[in-house]
Every structure is written in C-alpha cells, then in structure tokens.
Design an enzyme around this catalytic site. Structure first.
Site, PDB file in Angstrom:
ATOM      1  N   SER A  39       4.731   6.541   3.111  1.00 52.97           N
ATOM      2  CA  SER A  39       3.905   5.693   3.646  1.00 52.97           C
ATOM      3  C   SER A  39       3.418   4.213   3.163  1.00 52.97           C
ATOM      4  O   SER A  39       3.151   3.562   3.644  1.00 52.97           O
ATOM      5  CB  SER A  39       2.349   6.520   4.114  1.00 52.97           C
ATOM      6  OG  SER A  39       2.630   7.755   4.708  1.00 52.97           O
ATOM      7  N   CYS A  40       3.913   4.244   1.884  1.00 52.23           N
ATOM      8  CA  CYS A  40       4.104   2.937   1.160  1.00 52.23           C
ATOM      9  C   CYS A  40       4.898   1.789   1.942  1.00 52.23           C
ATOM     10  O   CYS A  40       5.827   2.401   2.951  1.00 52.23           O
ATOM     11  CB  CYS A  40       4.576   2.985  -0.037  1.00 52.23           C
ATOM     12  SG  CYS A  40       3.429   3.743  -1.271  1.00 52.23           S
ATOM     13  N   LEU A  41       4.705   0.812   1.986  1.00 53.95           N
ATOM     14  CA  LEU A  41       5.232  -0.419   2.593  1.00 53.95           C
ATOM     15  C   LEU A  41       5.911  -1.336   1.549  1.00 53.95           C
ATOM     16  O   LEU A  41       5.153  -1.639   0.724  1.00 53.95           O
ATOM     17  CB  LEU A  41       4.175  -1.206   3.399  1.00 53.95           C
ATOM     18  CG  LEU A  41       4.886  -2.158   4.514  1.00 53.95           C
ATOM     19  CD1 LEU A  41       5.558  -1.416   5.752  1.00 53.95           C
ATOM     20  CD2 LEU A  41       3.917  -3.231   4.957  1.00 53.95           C
TER      21      LEU A  41
END
Lengths: 173, 413
Positions: A39-41
């Site tokens: 879910s990190c970007l």
C-alpha cells in the site's frame, strides 16, 4: 536505507527504503529501487531537460497533519513530494518542467479497520499534492491487490514496475 | 521501572544513530561498503540469548565497559569467517588463525565500531559516556562472551538488547551488536525520557509479554500438528520494539505465501502467518488428499487459509489465556506476494496513530521437512499497554512454574 562509502560507478541499484527519498542527476550510473511496495506509494519526479530525478517511497498520506513530518518528510506523500522537488530544484532542475510518475498504493486486504483502503489514501494524497504544485502526472500504475517493485532510471526517466502477478509482469512507465 | 513508548523511542533512536555512525566508521577504516539494515530493540530472556549464540559457529567479539550516561557493556560479535575477512582488508598477510596481529586488527575494528555506537547514543542522550579498554573475546557460546557480566540476564531474566544489522555490500561480513545496560542505569534513562502523561508498562510485566508469545506459539504448534501431521518447534521467539517502517524492511525480498488476520478485542491489531513458497507447497501437500499440480490454485489457497484460520485461533487463545481478555480474529485474507508488500498495508494502517510497534516475532520450524512459518503479531499500542497493565504478573509466574498448564485451566481448577 543509507549506504556508506558507495563506490563510483557501482551498478547496484540504490535502495530507497520506506520513508526515504533519493535525488540523482542525469549522469548517475546507478538506478533507484524500492522493493515490495504494497500500500506504500512510489513517486518518481523527473526533469527531462536537466535529467535530474528522484524517487520517494512514501508510507502515509498526510504529513501536514502529523507530528514529526519535519524530521521525516519522506514518510508522507505531501511532505515527501515537496521536499524532493525542492532538492531537485536546488540541484538545478527547472520546477516548471518536472513531471511525475507514480506506482503502488495497492489494497490487498479488506479489513474493517482499513476503511476506504490505505493504498487509495496514499495515491489520492500524492495526486492532490502534485496537482497543487502544478506537476503533471504523465504515467501511473496504482491500486489493485498486488505488490510492486519499482526501479527508476534517472538517465532516461523510465520507471520500471514489476508485479508478483505473472499475468501482469513488467511495465515500463 | 516503567517502560513507556516515548522513552523506548529514545532508546530506539540511540540504536539507530549508533548503527549509522558505526557503519560509517567501518567503511572509512576498511574500505568495505556498508549499509545499515534493521535496527530493533529486543526484549529477550537469558535462555533465548543463549540459544541465539549457541548456533554452533565460532565467533569472535570485542566488548567494552561503559559508564557515565549509561552503564553496562557494549559487545560486537562477528562470526569467525567475517572477522577474518575484515582482517584481510587491513593486513596484507592474514592467515586462518587469530595471531597477535589479527587479534589486534579485529580489536581495533571492533573498538572503532563500538565507539561509533557509543557516540551515537551520547548524541541522542546529550550526555557523555566513558569507555574502558576493549577486550578481545573468542568462543562459541553466550557464556564465553557475556557469562561473566553482572548485567547479562540469567536464563529466566530479561535483557533489553539493542540489535543492529550492518551489512557489507558485495562482501559477506556479518556481525551483531549488543548493548547490555545495567538495570539501574537503564531505569534512570527510561525515567528521564518518559512522557509524564503516559501510564507506561511496569518492567516486570515483560514476563506477561513473554508468556503471551510462548502460549501463542505453543497453541499454534499443536494446531499445525492436528491439521497437517507436521511436527514443529519454535525456532525463534522474540519481542521487538521497532519503528513501523523497519518492519517491512526486515522481511526477505522473496515471494511469500500466507494469511493475514485483523484482531478485534483487547488488544486489537494484526496477525500474519507467512511461509516461503517451498514451505507453502509442503502445507498444501500435507493437507490436500490428492495434491494439485498448481499448489497455489484454488485448492491450495483454501488449504492455506484453513491452516491460517486454525493457527490464528490457537495463537489468540494463547494470548487470551495469559491476558484474561477476549480477542476475536477476522477470516483469513490470503496473500502471495513480495515479502515487504504483504506487511506494509498493516504497518501503514497502524502508522496513522503510532510511530513504533511491539512486534511478536516467532518462527516455527519442522525437523523432518521444509516448513518455516514466520508469525508476526502486531498489536495496537494503546490496547497492549492497557491489557498488560491489567495483567497479574504473579499469576503468570505461577502458571509458568506449572509447565504446560494454561492460566485458564488454573483458574478453572
């Protein structure tokens, strides 16, 4: 992740760990890499004229509302984008020609506590901040339910995105 | 002595600063490119430290006594081969044994690194730390390295360890670093850096933490055997305190298969069971009557979810028994993805409200086949603090002496 004593011309990609960002010039021989984004970007900014670029691996959406964003600007989408852009301009990039590519922000779990989805929140925050700064997003590979590994080549501006999913494979942005 | 998140955060900052300085100095001295890996605070029983040292390999180390800002011992431990590699970067003629020359080379490197750690801690604590003359130590067991230290824990006592991994890029050099602070000195530092508004956790309640981890793992092992017939044992059992972003960084960059659960109750949080692909195949083969060609197709996925569900029930029962609380878990969410990607959603969600987390880190292993299962239990910090504060430590101690009897059973006896 900080590396001490890098040798010039080392072909190993430089790892950009969670909450970090790294800026490189056109002549950089090493690429910038973030492993296993869920879910990190990943936010890649690049100025095609000067060849100066940077990769941020952000964890949370909103630094302006958090304590400690001053110490760790790379942790939040908004503060990471501003800090990285500032660093690029300090190194000679022209603000007005900088373009963005983003990847990551998956939502692999449907837990009650996750609400609308933690990955979506990161993607939305990055888009919002880039919009405010007038930096165009020229490519993105976000959302879905799979993790991604990204590698950014600042000599060409190419962001290579690999997914664990065999059907999806490798995408060059 | 009370543990409090802010004070532990200060300790964590010390460990991270120290590792950075130590890595930089190692590079300057040896020319070896280095990278700071994961930094953690571990709460470990003496018996677990002995297990960690007792992996059967030869080791050399350099230790120094500290006083002033913090009292205790700082110990750098290299595996023997790594130490010889370090020596070879400094001496033209390095042999396979530790003669006077190579001993003094290792001592010097160890001392430079110890000094790096210590300077980092002193910066964070804004105080001076005095260092005695370094000692070279050689051996295979914890006794050889820390047996004579007063502050080293007995088998049943806890030590707060700073653990940092500094990796050499392109060279196989491995070492571990430990700080054994003296209890009173540690209490003074914890007290000075506390948040005056926080309740904190009594140090003695660490026994509760350990019992939670132990009971959880025991129940999981028994449920694995029931469902798959695979006999497992606990390989690693640690309680870590780390910044949230350090948690995904620690996970191997390989494909993992597993299940994740959301916990609701006291404490709430997340629970993940992760297998490497080889182990996941074993699970499918052991549970599906006629194993499919594609282990990760529908049949395999449901087999892994079923095992996940039953492991989660066991783990949660173990916790609830110790804490005397009720905890529910969500249905399993299946994952098959890059290592870090499977855990970062959880870390991000917790990151909305907390900067650090206590991580119950357990590895189960089978003796007769490839079966490695890593369990990560990451409770919500406030819930955990509350649950532990309500815990009656004497009851935990009683339960421990009556081995294999859960607290629940004692209460109902």
């Amino acid at each position: 992740m900080k590396t001490y004593g890098s040798e010039p011309g080392a072909p190993e990609p430089v790892q950009v760990g969670i909450s970090e960002f790294v800026v490189r010039g056109r002549d950089a021989e090493d690429t910038l890499k973030s492993y296993g984004l869920g879910s990190c970007l990943a936010v890649a900014l690049w100025d095609p004229d000067s060849g100066i670029g940077g990769l941020a691996h952000v964890m949370l959406p909103d630094g302006d509302a958090a304590d400690g964003a001053d110490e760790k600007p790379g942790k939040y989408a908004d503060t990471a984008i501003r800090a990285m852009l500032r660093r690029m301009v300090e190194n000679g990039a022209a603000y007005t020609s900088v373009e963005a590519k983003i990847a990551g922000g998956s939502d692999m779990f449907e837990f009650e506590s996750f609400g609308d989805g933690v990955g979506d929140r990161n993607t939305a925050a990055a888009k919002d901040e880039l919009g405010k700064l007038g930096v165009p997003i020229i490519a993105e590979d976000t959302g879905g339910q799979r993790g991604r590994t990204v590698e950014f080549d600042t000599s060409t501006g190419t962001l290579t995105v690999r997914t664990a999913d065999g059907d999806h494979g490798v995408v060059e942005l | 002595m009370k543990l409090d998140i802010k004070a532990l955060g200060t300790f964590y900052e010390m460990a991270r600063e120290g590792a950075g300085l130590a890595a930089g100095r190692l590079t300057r001295m040896t020319g070896v490119e280095t990278r700071v890996g994961v930094t953690k605070l571990n709460f470990m029983r003496g018996s677990e430290i002995q297990k960690e040292f007792g992996d059967g390999t030869d080791k050399v180390g350099v230790r120094v006594e500290l006083s002033g800002g913090i009292d205790g011992h700082s110990v750098i431990v290299f595996d023997r081969e790594s130490a010889l590699r370090v020596v070879s970067t400094l001496l033209d003629e390095a042999g396979d044994d530790f003669d006077d020359m190579s001993r003094s080379a290792v001592t010097e490197v160890g001392q430079i690194m110890n000094a790096g750690f210590i300077d980092g801690w002193a910066d964070v604590l804004e105080t001076g730390i005095d260092v005695e003359t370094p000692e070279f130590v050689e051996g295979r067991t914890a006794m050889d390295f820390i047996g004579d230290l007063e502050e080293a824990p007995d088998a049943d006592d806890f030590a707060l360890l700073f653990q940092s991994k500094i990796e050499a890029v392109d060279t196989e050099i491995e070492f571990r670093h430990y700080l054994f602070p003296e209890r009173e000195s540690m209490a003074a530092v914890l007290d000075r850096h506390r948040d005056p508004n926080s309740i904190g956790i009594e140090y003695d309640k660490l026994a509760g933490f350990d019992e939670m981890a132990k009971q959880g793992a025991k129940e999981v092992a028994s449920n694995i055997t029931t469902l798959t017939g695979i006999e497992t044992e606990v390989e690693v059992r640690k309680l870590n305190f780390a910044s949230l972003e350090a948690i995904p960084e620690e996970i191997d960059d390989e494909m993992l298969v597993g299940v994740a659960h959301e916990l609701d109750g006291n404490p709430s949080g997340y629970l993940l069971f992760l297998f490497d692909e080889g182990s996941a195949r074993e699970v499918v083969e052991a549970t599906v009557p006629s194993p499919p060609d594609d282990e990760f197709g529908d049949l395999g996925v449901s087999a892994i979810k079923e095992l996940g569900n039953i492991m989660a029930s066991g783990f949660i029962d173990g916790w609830a028994n110790v804490l005397g609380t009720t905890i529910d878990h969500s249905p399993p969410e299946y994952i098959h993805d890059y290592g870090a990607a499977v855990i970062d959603p959880v870390v991000i969600q917790l990151g909305e409200d907390q900067e650090f987390a206590f991580v119950f880190d357990t590895v189960m292993r089978a003796n007769d086949r490839e079966f490695d299962c890593s369990i990560y239990a990451i409770p919500n910090q406030d819930d955990l603090e509350r649950a532990l504060n309500e815990l009656d430590v004497e009851k935990v101690a009683d339960a421990e002496t009556k081995a294999d009897v859960s607290i629940d059973e004692l209460e109902n006896a």
